[in-house]
Write a protein that holds these residues in place. Sequence first.
Motif, mmCIF file in Angstrom:
data_model
loop_
_atom_site.group_PDB
_atom_site.id
_atom_site.type_symbol
_atom_site.label_atom_id
_atom_site.label_comp_id
_atom_site.label_asym_id
_atom_site.label_seq_id
_atom_site.Cartn_x
_atom_site.Cartn_y
_atom_site.Cartn_z
ATOM 1 N N VAL A 142 -3.982 27.919 11.274
ATOM 2 C CA VAL A 142 -3.319 26.653 11.636
ATOM 3 C C VAL A 142 -3.788 25.557 10.681
ATOM 4 O O VAL A 142 -4.986 25.345 10.511
ATOM 5 N N MET A 143 -2.837 24.883 10.069
ATOM 6 C CA MET A 143 -3.185 23.813 9.149
ATOM 7 C C MET A 143 -3.521 22.549 9.922
ATOM 8 O O MET A 143 -2.922 22.274 10.950
ATOM 9 N N ALA A 144 -4.491 21.822 9.413
ATOM 10 C CA ALA A 144 -4.804 20.533 10.028
ATOM 11 C C ALA A 144 -3.623 19.594 9.825
ATOM 12 O O ALA A 144 -3.000 19.581 8.769
ATOM 13 N N GLN A 145 -3.312 18.849 10.850
ATOM 14 C CA GLN A 145 -2.239 17.866 10.753
ATOM 15 C C GLN A 145 -2.789 16.591 10.145
ATOM 16 O O GLN A 145 -3.867 16.144 10.526
ATOM 17 N N ASN A 146 -2.044 16.019 9.231
ATOM 18 C CA ASN A 146 -2.482 14.782 8.616
ATOM 19 C C ASN A 146 -2.245 13.599 9.543
ATOM 20 O O ASN A 146 -1.483 13.687 10.501
ATOM 21 N N GLY A 147 -2.917 12.506 9.237
ATOM 22 C CA GLY A 147 -2.738 11.286 10.005
ATOM 23 C C GLY A 147 -2.193 10.184 9.116
ATOM 24 O O GLY A 147 -1.861 10.407 7.954
ATOM 25 N N SER A 148 -2.090 8.998 9.675
ATOM 26 C CA SER A 148 -1.606 7.879 8.891
ATOM 27 C C SER A 148 -2.322 6.599 9.289
ATOM 28 O O SER A 148 -3.029 6.553 10.297
ATOM 29 N N ILE A 149 -2.155 5.591 8.465
ATOM 30 C CA ILE A 149 -2.726 4.273 8.725
ATOM 31 C C ILE A 149 -1.586 3.281 8.722
ATOM 32 O O ILE A 149 -0.716 3.335 7.851
ATOM 33 N N LYS A 150 -1.557 2.425 9.707
ATOM 34 C CA LYS A 150 -0.619 1.320 9.608
ATOM 35 C C LYS A 150 -1.294 0.051 10.074
ATOM 36 O O LYS A 150 -2.332 0.096 10.734
ATOM 37 N N GLY A 151 -0.728 -1.067 9.696
ATOM 38 C CA GLY A 151 -1.371 -2.297 10.079
ATOM 39 C C GLY A 151 -0.613 -3.500 9.601
ATOM 40 O O GLY A 151 0.530 -3.410 9.150
ATOM 41 N N LYS A 152 -1.280 -4.633 9.697
ATOM 42 C CA LYS A 152 -0.658 -5.903 9.389
ATOM 43 C C LYS A 152 -1.629 -6.763 8.594
ATOM 44 O O LYS A 152 -2.831 -6.734 8.827
ATOM 45 N N VAL A 153 -1.072 -7.522 7.667
ATOM 46 C CA VAL A 153 -1.873 -8.451 6.875
ATOM 47 C C VAL A 153 -1.350 -9.860 7.129
ATOM 48 O O VAL A 153 -0.144 -10.105 7.026
ATOM 49 N N THR A 154 -2.257 -10.752 7.500
ATOM 50 C CA THR A 154 -1.871 -12.151 7.690
ATOM 51 C C THR A 154 -2.769 -13.026 6.832
ATOM 52 O O THR A 154 -3.841 -12.600 6.390
ATOM 53 N N THR A 155 -2.334 -14.253 6.620
ATOM 54 C CA THR A 155 -3.167 -15.214 5.907
ATOM 55 C C THR A 155 -4.017 -15.954 6.923
ATOM 56 O O THR A 155 -3.815 -15.825 8.134
ATOM 57 N N SER A 156 -4.966 -16.740 6.428
ATOM 58 C CA SER A 156 -5.896 -17.403 7.335
ATOM 59 C C SER A 156 -5.202 -18.411 8.246
ATOM 60 O O SER A 156 -5.736 -18.787 9.279
ATOM 61 N N ASP A 157 -3.979 -18.839 7.887
ATOM 62 C CA ASP A 157 -3.243 -19.719 8.802
ATOM 63 C C ASP A 157 -2.248 -18.927 9.649
ATOM 64 O O ASP A 157 -1.265 -19.477 10.155
ATOM 65 N N ASP A 158 -2.513 -17.629 9.781
ATOM 66 C CA ASP A 158 -1.788 -16.770 10.714
ATOM 67 C C ASP A 158 -0.327 -16.521 10.341
ATOM 68 O O ASP A 158 0.497 -16.244 11.202
ATOM 69 N N GLN A 159 -0.022 -16.621 9.062
ATOM 70 C CA GLN A 159 1.320 -16.266 8.590
ATOM 71 C C GLN A 159 1.298 -14.827 8.071
ATOM 72 O O GLN A 159 0.299 -14.397 7.506
ATOM 73 N N PRO A 160 2.396 -14.095 8.251
ATOM 74 C CA PRO A 160 2.441 -12.748 7.669
ATOM 75 C C PRO A 160 2.349 -12.822 6.145
ATOM 76 O O PRO A 160 2.963 -13.696 5.533
ATOM 77 N N ALA A 161 1.569 -11.940 5.561
ATOM 78 C CA ALA A 161 1.380 -11.938 4.111
ATOM 79 C C ALA A 161 2.251 -10.840 3.508
ATOM 80 O O ALA A 161 2.028 -9.660 3.745
#
Length: 90
Positions: free
Chosen positions: A1-20
């Motif tokens: 059985v092959m190991a299943q890969n995973g993933s990374i997701k997320g969000k980047v904002t600026t210091s004034d809370d705006q999406p970057a």
Amino acid sequence: VMAQNGSIKGKVTTSDDQPAQFVNVYIKSTNKGSVTDAAGQFEINNLKPGKYLLVASFIGLKSKQEEIEVTENNTSTVSFILEEDGQELK
């Protein structure tokens, strides 16, 4: 059985809370990465389980690094807040 890969997701904002937007988010010492969309969101798929050093960088903002663990068949989430680089003129 092959190991299943995973993933990374997320969000980047600026210091004034705006999406970057257009921030490069990549895994150090690999060629895997992504660029954030208009909502500041990114996703990097098909990662072998393990620990990775994730880097978010954008011209005029200070780069941030975050260690993240990817586990089999899971999506790990991470959020970055990028601050302005003090050398930029206000």
